[in-house]
Design a protein around this motif. Structure first.
Motif, short mmCIF file in Angstrom:
data_model
loop_
_atom_site.label_atom_id
_atom_site.label_comp_id
_atom_site.label_asym_id
_atom_site.label_seq_id
_atom_site.Cartn_x
_atom_site.Cartn_y
_atom_site.Cartn_z
N VAL A 47 11.19 -70.30 11.96
CA VAL A 47 10.66 -70.59 10.62
C VAL A 47 9.50 -69.64 10.35
CG1 VAL A 47 9.69 -72.34 9.09
CG2 VAL A 47 11.30 -73.02 10.90
N THR A 48 9.60 -68.91 9.28
CA THR A 48 8.55 -67.96 8.91
C THR A 48 7.83 -68.45 7.65
OG1 THR A 48 9.85 -66.12 9.81
CG2 THR A 48 8.01 -65.56 8.35
N LEU A 49 6.51 -68.55 7.74
CA LEU A 49 5.69 -69.01 6.61
C LEU A 49 4.81 -67.86 6.12
CD1 LEU A 49 4.48 -72.49 7.99
CD2 LEU A 49 6.57 -71.94 6.73
N LYS A 50 4.92 -67.56 4.83
CA LYS A 50 4.14 -66.47 4.23
C LYS A 50 3.34 -67.02 3.04
CE LYS A 50 7.49 -62.78 5.28
NZ LYS A 50 8.32 -61.70 4.66
N ASP A 51 2.23 -66.33 2.79
CA ASP A 51 1.44 -66.70 1.61
C ASP A 51 2.25 -66.38 0.35
OD1 ASP A 51 -0.61 -67.31 3.34
OD2 ASP A 51 -1.63 -65.37 3.09
N GLY A 52 2.09 -67.24 -0.67
CA GLY A 52 2.78 -66.99 -1.93
C GLY A 52 2.06 -65.95 -2.77
N ASP B 26 -4.46 -72.12 -3.12
CA ASP B 26 -3.23 -72.81 -3.48
C ASP B 26 -1.98 -72.02 -3.10
OD1 ASP B 26 -4.73 -74.84 -4.54
OD2 ASP B 26 -4.73 -74.01 -6.58
N TYR B 27 -2.17 -70.82 -2.52
CA TYR B 27 -1.04 -69.96 -2.18
C TYR B 27 -1.10 -69.46 -0.72
CZ TYR B 27 -0.26 -69.88 -7.23
OH TYR B 27 -0.03 -70.24 -8.54
N ILE B 28 -2.11 -69.92 -0.01
CA ILE B 28 -2.29 -69.48 1.37
C ILE B 28 -1.74 -70.54 2.33
CG2 ILE B 28 -4.02 -68.97 3.13
CD1 ILE B 28 -5.77 -67.77 0.99
N VAL B 29 -1.16 -70.05 3.43
CA VAL B 29 -0.67 -70.95 4.47
C VAL B 29 -1.86 -71.53 5.23
CG1 VAL B 29 0.75 -71.18 6.54
CG2 VAL B 29 1.46 -69.61 4.70
N HIS B 30 -1.95 -72.84 5.25
CA HIS B 30 -3.03 -73.52 5.97
C HIS B 30 -2.47 -74.18 7.23
CE1 HIS B 30 -5.87 -72.85 2.70
NE2 HIS B 30 -4.93 -73.27 1.84
N GLU B 31 -3.41 -74.67 8.07
CA GLU B 31 -2.96 -75.31 9.32
C GLU B 31 -2.11 -76.55 9.04
OE1 GLU B 31 -6.99 -77.35 8.67
OE2 GLU B 31 -6.10 -75.39 8.31
N SER B 32 -2.35 -77.19 7.87
CA SER B 32 -1.55 -78.38 7.54
C SER B 32 -0.09 -78.01 7.34
CB SER B 32 -2.11 -79.04 6.27
OG SER B 32 -2.07 -78.14 5.17
N THR C 125 -8.77 -70.73 9.38
CA THR C 125 -10.01 -70.04 9.03
C THR C 125 -9.67 -68.95 8.02
OG1 THR C 125 -10.82 -70.40 11.28
CG2 THR C 125 -12.03 -68.82 9.92
N GLY C 126 -9.73 -69.30 6.76
CA GLY C 126 -9.36 -68.35 5.71
C GLY C 126 -7.89 -68.02 5.79
N PRO C 127 -7.53 -66.73 5.78
CA PRO C 127 -6.13 -66.32 5.81
C PRO C 127 -5.52 -66.33 7.21
CG PRO C 127 -7.52 -64.40 5.65
CD PRO C 127 -8.44 -65.59 5.60
N VAL C 128 -6.28 -66.73 8.23
CA VAL C 128 -5.78 -66.75 9.61
C VAL C 128 -5.89 -68.17 10.15
CG1 VAL C 128 -6.44 -64.35 10.00
CG2 VAL C 128 -8.04 -66.19 10.58
N ASP D 96 4.18 -76.24 -2.36
CA ASP D 96 2.81 -75.73 -2.17
C ASP D 96 2.74 -74.22 -2.29
OD1 ASP D 96 1.95 -78.31 -1.76
OD2 ASP D 96 1.89 -78.17 0.43
N ASN D 97 3.75 -73.63 -2.85
CA ASN D 97 3.78 -72.19 -3.11
C ASN D 97 3.85 -71.34 -1.83
OD1 ASN D 97 3.42 -72.60 -6.01
ND2 ASN D 97 1.26 -73.05 -5.53
N ILE D 98 4.38 -71.89 -0.77
CA ILE D 98 4.54 -71.16 0.49
C ILE D 98 5.94 -70.58 0.53
CG2 ILE D 98 4.46 -71.30 3.00
CD1 ILE D 98 1.77 -71.79 1.56
N VAL D 99 6.03 -69.34 0.97
CA VAL D 99 7.33 -68.69 1.11
C VAL D 99 7.89 -69.04 2.50
CG1 VAL D 99 8.58 -66.50 1.12
CG2 VAL D 99 6.61 -66.82 -0.41
#
Length: 241
Positions: free
Chosen positions: A122-127, A138-144, A177-180, A220-223
């Motif tokens: 499963v690959t998760l990318k920012d929207g 609202d477009y970044i992959v978070h730990e949740s 932590t931000g985008p990481v 959640d706008n995640i690719v």
């Protein structure tokens, strides 16, 4: 007078003859009976050793039959013991196999041994978003988002999971932590590639349930990209730097 005397003597002589004859007859019967009795006793005494030997053989045969019966009973008892042992051994062997499999599954979940087999990626990318008009969070992959995928994979029977090649265990700590994100003190950038070893069909179906994990991520706008793979190799925790 003389004639009477002579006749008296003749009667006496004849009486003695009769008495002697009777006595001899009685003695003859006695001798004959004694002879038959002695002869019979003598015959029995001659046959006695043979009879005794036959009786001894008969007793030995009876004793041997009894001993054979005892040995047959012992053999049956030993056979029952062997069957019980084989059954117990088989049950213990089955239990041992089950315990080995359970121990292996536990080691896989803990990440202490490498995991290899079919599974999913499963690959998760920012929207995509406009940083001027839209909120990046609202477009970044978070730990949740990552945890949703990881937890669903665990529930669905995944034997091992890794994120960007970082093997995780049941005690792994994931923080955004931000985008990481940081996993067990190691910082990993997006995109986040989550690989899981397990039944590919089951894992894929669990993630694709209507209103489930993937639908929530898309909302959640995640690719999201989901792949089923025939073979995935995950390193053990101790193998990682």
């Amino acid at each position: 007078m003389k004639l009477a005397k002579k006749m008296s003597e003749d009667y006496k002589t004849r009486g003695r003859y009769i008495l002697y004859s009777f006595v001899f007859l009685i003695l003859g019967f006695i001798f004959a009976f004694s002879y038959r009795t002695l002869g019979k006793d003598s015959g029995e005494s001659v046959q006695s050793p043979a009879l005794q030997q036959e009786e001894q053989y008969r007793e030995e045969l009876i004793a041997q039959k009894e001993r054979n019966k005892e040995l047959a009973d012992e053999i049956h008892a030993k056979q029952d013991e062997i069957r019980d042992f084989e059954k117990s051994f088989s049950e213990n062997e089955d239990n041992h196999t089950v315990l080995v499999e359970e121990a292996k599954d536990l080691r896989l979940l803990l990440g202490v041994i490498p995991a290899t087999g079919q599974g999913v990626r499963v690959t998760l990318k920012d929207g995509d978003y406009d940083p001027i008009e839209q909120n990046p969070n609202d477009y970044i992959v978070h730990e949740s988002h990552v945890l949703r995928v990881v937890n669903e994979l665990k529930i669905s029977g995944a034997q091992g999971i890794a994120i960007n090649g970082q093997r995780i265990s049941s005690n792994s700590y994931i923080k955004c932590t931000g985008p990481v994100i940081t996993i067990d003190g190691r910082t990993l950038p997006a995109p986040f590639v989550i690989e899981a070893v397990g039944d590919a069909d089951v894992l894929s179906a669990a993630l694709n349930l209507g209103g489930g994990v993937i639908d929530g991520l898309v909302h959640d706008n995640i690719v999201v990209t989901l792949e089923q793979l025939k073979e995935i190799k995950l390193p053990a925790l101790r193998d990682e730097a």
